[in-house]
Motif scaffolding. Structure first.
Motif, mmCIF file in Angstrom:
data_model
loop_
_atom_site.group_PDB
_atom_site.id
_atom_site.type_symbol
_atom_site.label_atom_id
_atom_site.label_comp_id
_atom_site.label_asym_id
_atom_site.label_seq_id
_atom_site.Cartn_x
_atom_site.Cartn_y
_atom_site.Cartn_z
ATOM 1 N N LEU A 150 -42.746 -14.757 -15.248
ATOM 2 C CA LEU A 150 -41.759 -14.486 -16.289
ATOM 3 C C LEU A 150 -42.183 -15.193 -17.572
ATOM 4 N N ALA A 151 -42.066 -14.493 -18.692
ATOM 5 C CA ALA A 151 -42.479 -15.059 -19.980
ATOM 6 C C ALA A 151 -41.670 -16.310 -20.311
ATOM 7 N N ARG A 152 -40.369 -16.289 -19.992
ATOM 8 C CA ARG A 152 -39.528 -17.458 -20.275
ATOM 9 C C ARG A 152 -40.006 -18.687 -19.503
ATOM 10 N N THR A 153 -40.407 -18.471 -18.278
ATOM 11 C CA THR A 153 -40.883 -19.585 -17.459
ATOM 12 C C THR A 153 -42.153 -20.176 -18.046
ATOM 13 N N MET A 154 -43.069 -19.315 -18.454
ATOM 14 C CA MET A 154 -44.327 -19.793 -19.009
ATOM 15 C C MET A 154 -44.106 -20.560 -20.310
ATOM 16 N N THR A 155 -43.203 -20.070 -21.142
ATOM 17 C CA THR A 155 -42.898 -20.762 -22.394
ATOM 18 C C THR A 155 -42.310 -22.143 -22.114
ATOM 19 N N ALA A 156 -41.400 -22.200 -21.141
ATOM 20 C CA ALA A 156 -40.784 -23.486 -20.805
ATOM 21 C C ALA A 156 -41.803 -24.455 -20.209
ATOM 22 N N LEU A 157 -42.684 -23.967 -19.355
ATOM 23 C CA LEU A 157 -43.710 -24.831 -18.768
ATOM 24 C C LEU A 157 -44.626 -25.398 -19.845
ATOM 25 N N SER A 158 -44.998 -24.556 -20.795
ATOM 26 C CA SER A 158 -45.853 -25.027 -21.885
ATOM 27 C C SER A 158 -45.162 -26.129 -22.677
ATOM 28 N N GLY A 159 -43.854 -25.986 -22.889
ATOM 29 C CA GLY A 159 -43.118 -27.012 -23.610
ATOM 30 C C GLY A 159 -42.942 -28.280 -22.800
ATOM 31 N N LEU A 160 -42.742 -28.132 -21.498
ATOM 32 C CA LEU A 160 -42.512 -29.296 -20.649
ATOM 33 C C LEU A 160 -43.778 -30.113 -20.424
ATOM 34 N N ALA A 161 -44.929 -29.473 -20.520
ATOM 35 C CA ALA A 161 -46.190 -30.142 -20.185
ATOM 36 C C ALA A 161 -46.416 -31.407 -21.015
ATOM 37 N N SER A 162 -45.939 -31.418 -22.243
ATOM 38 C CA SER A 162 -46.127 -32.594 -23.096
ATOM 39 C C SER A 162 -45.028 -33.643 -22.893
ATOM 40 N N ARG A 163 -44.046 -33.333 -22.070
ATOM 41 C CA ARG A 163 -42.909 -34.246 -21.890
ATOM 42 C C ARG A 163 -42.862 -34.869 -20.499
ATOM 43 N N VAL A 164 -43.593 -34.275 -19.548
ATOM 44 C CA VAL A 164 -43.616 -34.825 -18.191
ATOM 45 C C VAL A 164 -45.027 -35.296 -17.875
ATOM 46 N N GLY A 165 -45.162 -35.994 -16.759
ATOM 47 C CA GLY A 165 -46.467 -36.531 -16.401
ATOM 48 C C GLY A 165 -47.486 -35.469 -16.073
ATOM 49 N N SER A 166 -47.107 -34.482 -15.253
ATOM 50 C CA SER A 166 -48.051 -33.438 -14.856
ATOM 51 C C SER A 166 -47.305 -32.257 -14.254
ATOM 52 N N ILE A 167 -47.990 -31.109 -14.263
ATOM 53 C CA ILE A 167 -47.457 -29.868 -13.698
ATOM 54 C C ILE A 167 -48.513 -29.279 -12.774
ATOM 55 N N ALA A 168 -48.077 -28.799 -11.613
ATOM 56 C CA ALA A 168 -49.001 -28.203 -10.655
ATOM 57 C C ALA A 168 -48.383 -26.958 -10.033
ATOM 58 N N VAL A 169 -49.244 -26.047 -9.626
ATOM 59 C CA VAL A 169 -48.858 -24.864 -8.863
ATOM 60 C C VAL A 169 -49.543 -24.969 -7.508
ATOM 61 N N ILE A 170 -48.796 -24.765 -6.434
ATOM 62 C CA ILE A 170 -49.349 -24.809 -5.082
ATOM 63 C C ILE A 170 -49.003 -23.481 -4.415
ATOM 64 N N THR A 171 -50.006 -22.681 -4.129
ATOM 65 C CA THR A 171 -49.788 -21.310 -3.689
ATOM 66 C C THR A 171 -50.625 -20.969 -2.464
ATOM 67 N N GLY A 172 -50.160 -19.975 -1.718
ATOM 68 C CA GLY A 172 -50.958 -19.459 -0.620
ATOM 69 C C GLY A 172 -52.040 -18.508 -1.084
ATOM 70 N N ARG A 173 -51.946 -18.053 -2.315
ATOM 71 C CA ARG A 173 -52.966 -17.162 -2.874
ATOM 72 C C ARG A 173 -54.236 -17.941 -3.208
ATOM 73 N N ALA A 174 -55.295 -17.190 -3.492
ATOM 74 C CA ALA A 174 -56.501 -17.810 -4.033
ATOM 75 C C ALA A 174 -56.177 -18.388 -5.408
ATOM 76 N N ALA A 175 -56.724 -19.554 -5.706
ATOM 77 C CA ALA A 175 -56.419 -20.225 -6.968
ATOM 78 C C ALA A 175 -56.817 -19.377 -8.169
#
Length: 278
Positions: free
Chosen positions: A48-73
């Motif tokens: 979702l575009a809203r999610t991506m925009t929020a993640l981009s904004g949060l990245a500079s405010r929190v320590g780190s962001i990660a995605v953990i998926t069953g798919r290929a990285a």
């Protein structure tokens, strides 16, 4: 926007710690059903575009962001256009339940050699399905694992139930485990799960706060990791991206249940509004 309130005491403490110490926090997410809606064609599961925009904004405010998926990285990186997303220059994506690691700085996937057991199982899986008389299930080669999908079968639930026991026996003969999911049975080597990946990354980042958002059975090991980390002094928050597709077990274990991927977007936007600018 108002942040939703967790329904458990440990979850409320986790959210309070995140708000008080965002730079010490690790935010981790499953991909399908959380960042991206569940769709019939996995190749079109865009975030979702809203999610991506929020993640981009949060990245500079929190320590780190990660995605953990069953798919290929690399598949998730491509679908999410993570490599080129401003603000996510420190993002880490763990693929195949943590067997693979991609980071935005190197833009490289690191993974161990392919399992011989997976290769053998891959070669024998199609004949097994034919022997069982199942002709409308799809086999997905994930490289380090192999999966059988029944979503496009005439009766996805019945086909999945029919395959569960023989696929489990087949996997055991090859020294593999079966990871159940939404109309999918995935065969992969033992000792690899989202919880292990999350614990390793928390230790690497020296996070004092961890949140994890998931929606499927494979996310329960990550929830268990959050619970164990709490016992070790790391504040934690378990979030379920609830929807008709979500596993009931995940909602029952969560501290906070939101309304699917749109609810995740709402939560991240509320968090973004609540955290101070860097």
């Amino acid at each position: 926007m108002i942040l939703p309130a967790p329904t458990t005491g440990p979850g409320a403490a986790g959210l309070a710690a995140l708000l008080a110490r965002p730079r010490e926090a690790l935010l981790a997410f499953d991909y399908d059903g959380v960042i991206a809606p569940i769709v019939d064609d996995p190749a079109k599961a865009y975030p979702l575009a809203r999610t991506m925009t929020a993640l981009s904004g949060l990245a500079s405010r929190v320590g780190s962001i990660a995605v953990i998926t069953g798919r290929a990285a690399d598949g998730v990186v491509s679908l999410g256009a993570f490599a080129d997303r401003p603000g996510l220059e420190e993002l880490v994506v763990f693929g195949h339940y943590g067997l693979q690691r991609w980071d935005a700085r190197s833009r490289a996937v690191v993974a161990p050699p392919e399992s011989a057991a997976v290769a053998d199982a891959r070669a024998e899986l199609a004949p097994l399905l034919a022997q069982l008389g199942v002709h409308d299930a799809n086999i997905e080669d994930k490289g380090s694992s192999v999966a059988v999908h029944t979503r496009r079968s005439a009766d996805p639930r019945a086909t999945l139930d029919r395959l569960r026991a023989p696929i489990t026996d087949f996997a055991a003969r090859h020294g593999l485990i079966v990871e159940p999911g939404k109309f999918v049975l995935e065969l992969r080597p033992p000792g690899v799960d989202k919880g292990s990946a999350l614990r390793r990354h928390v230790a690497e980042r020296r996070a004092a706060v961890v949140t994890y958002a998931g929606d499927d059975l494979g996310d329960l090991t990550a929830f268990a990791a959050v619970e164990k980390l709490r016992d070790q002094g790391v504040a934690g928050l378990k979030i379920c991206s609830g929807s008709p597709e979500a596993a009931a077990e995940v909602a029952n274990r969560a501290d906070l249940v939101v309304d699917g991927p749109p609810g995740i977007a709402d939560l991240l936007e509320s968090l973004l509004a609540a955290l101070p600018h860097p």
